[in-house]
Design an enzyme around this catalytic site. Sequence first.
Site, short mmCIF file in Angstrom:
data_model
loop_
_atom_site.label_atom_id
_atom_site.label_comp_id
_atom_site.label_asym_id
_atom_site.label_seq_id
_atom_site.Cartn_x
_atom_site.Cartn_y
_atom_site.Cartn_z
CB SER A 96 -0.37 7.80 -6.46
OG SER A 96 -1.41 7.22 -7.28
CG HIS A 121 0.30 3.02 -6.33
ND1 HIS A 121 -0.64 2.94 -5.10
CD2 HIS A 121 0.06 3.86 -7.05
CE1 HIS A 121 -1.41 4.00 -5.36
NE2 HIS A 121 -1.22 4.63 -6.50
#
Length: 196
Positions: A96, A121
């Site tokens: 992330s 993501h």
Amino acid sequence: MIPVVIEQTSRGERSYDIYSRLLKDRIIMLTGPVEDNMANSVIAQLLFLDAQDSTKDIYLYVNTPGGSVSAGLAIVDTMNFIKADVQTIVMGMAASMGTVIASSGAKGKRFMLPNAEYMIHQPMGGTGGGTQQTDMAIAAEHLLKTRNTLEKILAENSGQSMEKVHADAERDNWMSAHETLEYGFIDEIMANNSLN
């Protein structure tokens, strides 16, 4: 509990916590969730080492599941602001927001250990219960802007197109060290400590 290192000096014994001792060698540990206190500590260390000697590289070891976008971008902006090159070494995982930080190291000096993982993501956001429709629309627009900002950084850091990064970040996308190297987020997989 933080380990203590004891060194012999001409004045006798001197003890340090392990992180202070690593800082003497220009090593910063970025571990755990990215949040404001952790980011402030990393930023302070980056600024200190740059002020101490901006001609020497700083080594940022990364093992994080990600976290706060604003805290992470503050670290990235500081890495880009200082004169010293920041080498990034991923151990464990950079997921992330961690991928944005780790891939923002100096080009040619972004490393990963062989069994570490990367994960990209789209950013997550939400509104608490009882939120008005207008506030929800504002939050959704902000989330889209944030996603665009992060994907732009990831595209620049990897050499991939914005469209590819956007598609690849649609859902959790885990990558091995070799896949991360092929994608362009890192420059080398390190089997042993060969940093200069």
